[in-house]
Motif scaffolding. Sequence first.
Motif, short mmCIF file in Angstrom:
data_model
loop_
_atom_site.label_atom_id
_atom_site.label_comp_id
_atom_site.label_asym_id
_atom_site.label_seq_id
_atom_site.Cartn_x
_atom_site.Cartn_y
_atom_site.Cartn_z
N VAL A 1 -5.89 8.62 -10.92
CA VAL A 1 -6.86 7.56 -10.68
C VAL A 1 -8.14 8.12 -10.06
O VAL A 1 -9.24 7.86 -10.55
N MET A 2 -8.02 8.91 -9.00
CA MET A 2 -9.22 9.43 -8.33
C MET A 2 -9.85 10.59 -9.10
O MET A 2 -11.02 10.55 -9.43
N ASN A 3 -9.09 11.65 -9.36
CA ASN A 3 -9.67 12.85 -9.96
C ASN A 3 -9.99 12.70 -11.44
O ASN A 3 -11.06 13.08 -11.89
N ALA A 4 -9.05 12.15 -12.22
CA ALA A 4 -9.27 11.99 -13.66
C ALA A 4 -9.99 10.69 -13.99
O ALA A 4 -10.36 10.47 -15.14
N ARG A 5 -10.16 9.83 -12.99
CA ARG A 5 -10.83 8.54 -13.15
C ARG A 5 -10.19 7.68 -14.25
O ARG A 5 -10.86 7.00 -15.01
N ASP A 6 -8.87 7.74 -14.30
CA ASP A 6 -8.08 7.00 -15.29
C ASP A 6 -7.52 5.74 -14.64
O ASP A 6 -6.44 5.77 -14.05
N LEU A 7 -8.25 4.65 -14.74
CA LEU A 7 -7.81 3.40 -14.12
C LEU A 7 -6.56 2.83 -14.82
O LEU A 7 -5.82 2.05 -14.21
N ASP A 8 -6.32 3.22 -16.07
CA ASP A 8 -5.10 2.77 -16.75
C ASP A 8 -3.84 3.35 -16.11
O ASP A 8 -2.75 2.81 -16.30
N ALA A 9 -3.98 4.44 -15.35
CA ALA A 9 -2.83 5.02 -14.65
C ALA A 9 -2.27 4.02 -13.64
O ALA A 9 -1.08 4.09 -13.30
N ILE A 10 -3.09 3.10 -13.17
CA ILE A 10 -2.62 2.08 -12.23
C ILE A 10 -1.52 1.25 -12.88
O ILE A 10 -0.51 0.94 -12.25
N ASP A 11 -1.69 0.90 -14.16
CA ASP A 11 -0.67 0.11 -14.86
C ASP A 11 0.63 0.87 -15.01
O ASP A 11 1.70 0.28 -15.01
N ARG A 12 0.55 2.19 -15.15
CA ARG A 12 1.74 3.01 -15.34
C ARG A 12 2.46 3.31 -14.03
O ARG A 12 3.67 3.57 -14.03
N ARG B 1 -7.37 -1.63 -8.84
CA ARG B 1 -8.51 -1.26 -9.70
C ARG B 1 -9.84 -1.45 -8.97
O ARG B 1 -10.74 -0.62 -9.08
N ARG B 2 -9.97 -2.55 -8.24
CA ARG B 2 -11.21 -2.81 -7.50
C ARG B 2 -11.44 -1.74 -6.43
O ARG B 2 -12.57 -1.25 -6.25
N VAL B 3 -10.37 -1.35 -5.74
CA VAL B 3 -10.49 -0.30 -4.72
C VAL B 3 -10.91 1.01 -5.37
O VAL B 3 -11.82 1.70 -4.90
N ALA B 4 -10.25 1.38 -6.47
CA ALA B 4 -10.58 2.63 -7.17
C ALA B 4 -12.04 2.62 -7.63
O ALA B 4 -12.76 3.61 -7.45
N ALA B 5 -12.48 1.52 -8.22
CA ALA B 5 -13.86 1.43 -8.71
C ALA B 5 -14.85 1.57 -7.55
O ALA B 5 -15.88 2.25 -7.68
N ALA B 6 -14.56 0.95 -6.42
CA ALA B 6 -15.45 1.04 -5.26
C ALA B 6 -15.50 2.47 -4.73
O ALA B 6 -16.58 2.97 -4.35
N LEU B 7 -14.36 3.15 -4.71
CA LEU B 7 -14.34 4.54 -4.25
C LEU B 7 -15.09 5.46 -5.21
O LEU B 7 -15.81 6.36 -4.78
#
Length: 127
Positions: free
Chosen positions: A17-28, A51-57
């Motif tokens: 989520v953070m390094n690869a910026r893959d928000l779909d990983a949250i679903d997995r 997702r909102r937290v990841a996007a803000a970071l």
Amino acid sequence: MSLDSNKILARAWFEEVMNARDLDAIDRAYAADYAYRGPGGEPVRGREGARRVAAALHEAMPDRVSTVVMQVAEGDLVVTRWVSHGTQTGPLMGRPPTNQPVEVHGITISRIEDGLIAEDWEIIKIL
């Protein structure tokens, strides 16, 4: 799941989520009713909250790189000590943008349930 599998799952936030910026990983990796408790007051709920937290970071530190320093697992819990580096170009946990390098240290305790992260508790220090 094994303790090693739980550790790998707990790394998903930092590596995928953070390094690869893959928000779909949250679903997995995260349960539909996921709960986050950490700095900032209100708990974050569900995958959309994550997702909102990841996007803000990502917005606050677009060049952020997170490194897992250490993990310890016992039962359904994984403790992850981590550090992130990047340039703070947006608001970060109540701090206005500085356009300066910033280092964030944290400890996250993740509870795994049915092969997904059900809860996280976190403490963070921004340097």
